[in-house]
Design an enzyme around this catalytic site. Structure first.
Site, PDB file in Angstrom:
ATOM      1  CG  HIS A 104      -0.284   0.221   2.525  1.00 36.72           C
ATOM      2  ND1 HIS A 104       0.508  -0.731   3.124  1.00 36.72           N
ATOM      3  CD2 HIS A 104      -0.280   1.290   3.366  1.00 36.72           C
ATOM      4  CE1 HIS A 104       0.955  -0.262   4.282  1.00 36.72           C
ATOM      5  NE2 HIS A 104       0.502   0.953   4.450  1.00 36.72           N
ATOM      6  NE  ARG A 105       1.396   5.378   3.864  1.00 32.16           N
ATOM      7  CZ  ARG A 105       0.848   6.471   3.351  1.00 32.16           C
ATOM      8  NH1 ARG A 105       1.328   6.962   2.214  1.00 32.16           N
ATOM      9  NH2 ARG A 105      -0.161   7.081   3.943  1.00 32.16           N
ATOM     10  CE  LYS A 109      14.127  -0.355   5.880  1.00 35.29           C
ATOM     11  NZ  LYS A 109      14.861  -1.598   6.172  1.00 35.29           N
ATOM     12  CE  LYS A 133       7.506  -4.483  14.332  1.00 35.21           C
ATOM     13  NZ  LYS A 133       8.717  -5.334  14.477  1.00 35.21           N
ATOM     14  CG  ASP A 138       1.824   7.896  11.676  1.00 36.66           C
ATOM     15  OD1 ASP A 138       0.955   7.265  11.050  1.00 36.66           O
ATOM     16  OD2 ASP A 138       1.548   8.580  12.682  1.00 36.66           O
ATOM     17  CE  LYS A 145      11.828  -9.734  10.018  1.00 34.49           C
ATOM     18  NZ  LYS A 145      11.998  -8.475  10.772  1.00 34.49           N
ATOM     19  CB  THR A 233      15.320  -2.381  18.134  1.00 31.74           C
ATOM     20  OG1 THR A 233      15.421  -2.340  16.707  1.00 31.74           O
ATOM     21  CG2 THR A 233      14.074  -3.156  18.511  1.00 31.74           C
ATOM     22  CG  ASN A 272      21.367  -4.618  18.387  1.00 31.75           C
ATOM     23  OD1 ASN A 272      20.350  -3.933  18.378  1.00 31.75           O
ATOM     24  ND2 ASN A 272      22.556  -4.122  18.095  1.00 31.75           N
ATOM     25  CB  SER A 402      15.344   1.134   8.966  1.00 32.78           C
ATOM     26  OG  SER A 402      16.184   0.149   9.515  1.00 32.78           O
TER      27      SER A 402
END
Length: 511
Positions: A104-105, A109, A133, A138, A145, A233, A272, A402
């Protein structure tokens, strides 16, 4: 051998009920004891859990059922296999996957993980989570993935490079990577090194693409990475929990005073995410009393030195022998049952299930890992008055930063480069006026601290903090308005935002 599963035609895919899946559900090929021991046999697997959470929120979203079905379905799946010659002259057949859940966008990612647990079901579930997520915080990306089904410890650096580059070649040939198409990132078993290999391979296939550095994020600084990405994160986890502690309803449920200072924290997983989350809590006055890892866990009610513990495990590969005052827990998952103020599962999925949920003694749970709590366990926790801050909100710091790195790569300029000295000059003039009015000159150290212009890391931290603040506020508002838990509220917000994009475009060819 390649298997490319494309999205079904819209007329075939859209069903009267949003529960209808457009593609078959793939069973998980391998399941470790670590992801099974907390769960009853009939509890849903990872992908099924994501679908159940989605369905619960979809019923409350007031979105058209056809749109809900469109959002739920995975857009595209790629499975590739290729050979790799090992050191002993044998040949291993490597399996790689990439799932694009929602376009949709664009770009989509999502990380790439190296693990022998990777399969189609896992990447589907994680791609779906990435879609929601990104919408929650936004970030204008769709969700994706990927992964390669290997144990990276079994291969040399040279072999890992060949595997990574061959996988990237497959992505390039199938148009599953590109700054405006699909932008991977690090995940379990991968890091800046692998991202550099991916970027370089993409450049070989797209030599004239001036934005080639934006084909992947999580790169080293020297390769176009952004400062602050490694801790993003974990820092996002800290920001999110800190925000929720300020809310009166959370203070009423937990009995906590509303600040991080003095709270006891247990972290499961010391990679991490877990390491940086623990570090930021400790630096802000919290007491980290327990840390869990694969072979064992460590517990000290007086508090652990996070940095010293991290270095010890890095040098020795275990917590055993770290301190005489700390208790070693041989069964690692038992660290989840330690009494504490805040519990942060930052390891694998399905760590809290119906078998151990009643033993959880934390006052608040923040999901730093993806899917660490099963739906049944989640309902029990909420019924007991233990708030859960969900993964699709709390661990979104990585994709947020990111996004900042991707913007940096497209703009071809380091954050702060254009305005740092201008800010310092403006502040210097203001300080001079204050000194003149007060009749007192600042020391050189005081002056430097006040007039210091924002570096790239300062701007990244600021952007991440603002993003988490707004996302937490939106989630809380929806939860209070609809009288629902925070996970459902985050899903509702995400679904409504995605639906707005789809319906605003007219969803071409739907009718």
């Amino acid at each position: 051998m390649n298997l490319l599963l494309k999205r079904l035609p819209s007329t075939a895919r859209l069903a009267p009920s949003y529960r209808a899946l457009a593609i078959p559900t793939y069973s998980r090929f391998l399941s470790t004891h670590a992801t099974q021991s907390a769960c009853d046999p009939d509890e849903p697997h990872f992908l099924q859990s994501v679908e159940m959470y989605y369905d619960d929120a979809a019923r409350l979203s007031n979105v058209n059922p056809g749109t809900l079905g469109h959002i739920k379905a995975v857009d595209s799946l790629l499975r590739v296999t290729f050979p790799i010659e090992t050191s002993d002259g044998k040949t291993d057949i490597i399996e790689g996957y990439r799932a694009q859940h929602s376009r949709h966008r664009l770009p989509v990612k999502g990380g790439i993980r190296f693990s022998d647990e990777v399969d189609l079901q896992e990447v589907e579930a994680l791609a779906a989570l990435m879609t929601f997520k990104c919408a929650v915080v936004d970030v204008p990306f769709g969700g994706a993935k990927g992964g390669i089904k290997i144990d990276p410890k079994k291969y040399t650096t040279e072999q890992l490079e060949r595997i990574t580059r061959r996988y990237t070649m497959e992505l390039c040939q199938k148009k599953f990577i590109g700054p405006g198409v699909d932008v991977p990132a690090p995940d379990v078993g991968t890091g800046p090194r692998e991202m550099s290999w991916i970027m370089d391979t993409y450049r070989q296939f797209n030599a004239s693409d001036v934005n080639a550095a934006g084909c992947v994020t999580g790169k080293p600084i020297a390769q176009g990475g952004v400062r602050g990405r490694n801790e993003a994160t974990g820092l996002g986890v800290f920001y999110g929990i800190r925000e929720f502690l300020k809310y009166p309803e959370i203070q009423k449920k937990t009995g906590l005073k509303g600040t991080v200072d003095g709270v006891s924290v247990v972290v499961q997983g010391f990679g991490n995410v877990g390491y940086f989350a623990a570090k930021f809590f400790e630096n802000n006055g919290a007491k980290v009393i327990g840390v869990g890892e694969r072979d064992c866990s460590i517990y000290d009610p007086k508090g652990l030195d996070v940095e010293a513990l991290f270095q010890f495990r890095k040098d020795n590969g275990t917590f055993r022998g770290y301190s005489a005052s700390a208790t070693i827990i041989d069964e690692p998952a038992k660290i989840l049952e330690v009494e504490c103020d805040i519990l942060i599962p930052a390891a694998l999925e399905r760590q809290i299930g119906l078998r151990n949920v009643d033993k959880i003694k934390a006052k608040l749970i923040g999901e730093a890992a993806n899917g660490p709590i099963t739906p049944g366990a989640h309902r029990k926790l909420e019924a007991r008055g233990i708030p859960v801050i969900p993964d699709l909100l709390l661990n979104a710091g990585g994709v947020t930063v990111s996004y900042f790195e991707w913007l940096k790569n497209l703009s071809h300029v380091r954050f702060g480069r254009m305005n740092k000295k201008w800010d310092e000059l403006s502040k210097t003039k203001l300080v001079s006026l204050v000194e003149e009015s007060a009749g007192r000159s600042l020391t050189e150290a005081e002056r430097k601290q006040i007039v210091h212009g924002a570096e790239e890391a300062d701007l990244i931290y600021s952007g991440l903090e603002d993003t988490m603040h707004e996302a937490c506020k939106e989630t809380r508002t929806t939860a209070n308005l609809k009288n629902i838990d925070y996970r459902t509220a985050a899903f509702v917000n995400a679904i409504q935002k995605i639906a707005t994009v789809y319906e605003g475009t007219g969803m071409i060819f739907m009718t």
